[in-house]
Motif scaffolding. Structure first.
Motif, short mmCIF file in Angstrom:
data_model
loop_
_atom_site.label_atom_id
_atom_site.label_comp_id
_atom_site.label_asym_id
_atom_site.label_seq_id
_atom_site.Cartn_x
_atom_site.Cartn_y
_atom_site.Cartn_z
N GLY A 7 36.21 52.15 48.38
CA GLY A 7 35.06 51.30 48.02
C GLY A 7 34.60 51.43 46.59
N ALA A 8 35.10 52.44 45.88
CA ALA A 8 34.64 52.66 44.50
C ALA A 8 35.18 51.57 43.58
CB ALA A 8 35.09 54.03 44.01
N GLN A 9 34.38 51.20 42.60
CA GLN A 9 34.82 50.23 41.59
C GLN A 9 35.38 50.94 40.37
OE1 GLN A 9 34.85 46.74 41.94
NE2 GLN A 9 34.55 47.49 44.03
N ARG A 10 35.10 52.22 40.26
CA ARG A 10 35.54 52.98 39.09
C ARG A 10 36.04 54.35 39.49
NH1 ARG A 10 34.40 50.43 34.45
NH2 ARG A 10 34.52 51.88 32.74
N LEU A 11 37.04 54.83 38.73
CA LEU A 11 37.45 56.21 38.86
C LEU A 11 36.52 57.03 37.99
CD1 LEU A 11 41.26 55.51 38.34
CD2 LEU A 11 40.14 56.01 40.52
N GLY A 12 36.45 58.32 38.22
CA GLY A 12 35.57 59.16 37.39
C GLY A 12 36.27 59.56 36.10
N ARG A 13 36.41 60.84 35.90
CA ARG A 13 37.07 61.35 34.69
C ARG A 13 38.57 61.50 34.98
NH1 ARG A 13 34.86 66.85 32.99
NH2 ARG A 13 33.01 65.63 32.65
N VAL A 14 39.39 60.88 34.13
CA VAL A 14 40.83 60.82 34.40
C VAL A 14 41.62 61.46 33.27
CG1 VAL A 14 42.79 59.28 34.85
CG2 VAL A 14 40.50 58.64 35.63
N LEU A 15 42.64 62.22 33.65
CA LEU A 15 43.61 62.76 32.69
C LEU A 15 44.93 62.03 32.89
CD1 LEU A 15 44.46 64.98 30.62
CD2 LEU A 15 45.17 66.36 32.60
N GLU A 16 45.45 61.44 31.81
CA GLU A 16 46.77 60.80 31.86
C GLU A 16 47.76 61.64 31.05
OE1 GLU A 16 47.61 57.32 29.40
OE2 GLU A 16 48.89 56.49 30.95
N ILE A 17 48.91 61.94 31.64
CA ILE A 17 49.96 62.65 30.90
C ILE A 17 51.04 61.62 30.54
CG2 ILE A 17 51.75 64.43 31.00
CD1 ILE A 17 48.76 64.84 33.19
#
Ligand code: SAH
Length: 250
Positions: free
Chosen positions: A112-122
């Protein structure tokens, strides 16, 4: 060295791109190909939806971010086909459907979330997935180990002015401890195991999605790891083909 002139590829920040990227935003070589039309991206999104990905925030972001601006002008005509494309230095930008799948798996952890929180991309690569993530997350840290690609992504992303996105030059196998823990971690490169730093830097309640080989010489599969109060649990998904996760910087 990348000798191309450092020129922003888009004149507008993403939230102002809206339904149409002005023609002036496109590299001259792509003018007239119809790539600046929102419709070409919507068609790509409908094909991805037909393949079974229904995560609306992800589909919305895919319809907004102009993928043709992240590849060399000579490849731009293929930017909205469901194909991986070379981005130089032996690396590739993933197929849009695979990018969508990984991002949808991250959202699945937050129903149900519209946004992810804090994300790390490698694996920043050319910055395309980082641009999508910046539309989808509150904060994005993206790490690249190859200096020319880190620089290229910075150029590609500059004019989008996504203030919640930070590009880091470094070895993503170490994660990025200063901003940990992360609600989501996503890797665009796969090795034979998941670095311990990623597991440690994943927040309780968070999810990690990455390609990996399940043994020496074994085929590569997509895995997701969820962390809860009791520890980490891993799921193996479909087979994939990502570039290798390497150590160190270059
Ligand atoms: N998400 C990218 C895909 C890039 S391909 C895009 O949208 O373009 C994967 C990238 O992972 C390559 O650029 C490669 O250099 C990078 N990579 C591989 N091992 C890495 C590591 N240990 N740390 C950071 N980046 C790494």
């Amino acid at each position: 060295m990348d000798e191309r002139p450092r020129k922003p590829r888009f004149p507008l920040p993403l939230d102002r791109i809206g339904a149409r990227v002005p023609a002036a935003a496109a590299p001259a070589a792509t003018a007239g190909l119809g790539l600046d039309s929102h419709a070409v991206r919507v068609r790509m999104v409908e094909r991805i939806r037909a393949e079974g990905i229904h995560c609306e925030p992800v589909l919305q972001a895919l319809s907004q971010v102009p993928r043709h601006g992240f590849v060399d002008p000579g490849l731009a005509a293929q930017a909205y086909e469901d194909t991986s494309l070379p981005i130089g230095h032996g690396q590739t930008i993933s197929k849009p459907s695979v990018v969508a799948r990984m991002l949808a798996l991250l959202f699945e952890r937050r129903p149900g979330a519209q946004r992810l929180g804090r994300v790390l991309e490698i694996g920043t690569g050319c910055g395309y997935q980082a641009a999508l993530l910046s539309c989808l997350a509150t904060q994005v840290i993206s790490i690249e180990r190859l200096r020319p690609l880190h620089d290229k992504a910075r150029d590609n992303l500059a004019a989008l002015r996504q203030h919640n996105l930070r590009l880091v030059y470094g070895d993503g196998k170490l994660g990025h401890a200063p901003n940990a823990p992360y609600d989501a971690i996503v890797s665009a490169a796969g090795g034979e195991d998941l670095p311990q730093a990623w597991l440690d830097q994943l927040a309780v309640g968070g999810r990690l999605v990455a390609p990996m080989h399940t043994g020496a010489g074994a085929a590569q599969v997509l895995v997701s790891v969820d962390r809860d109060e009791n520890g980490w649990s891993r799921r193996v998904h479909e087979g994939v083909r990502f570039v290798p996760l390497r150590s160190g910087t270059a």
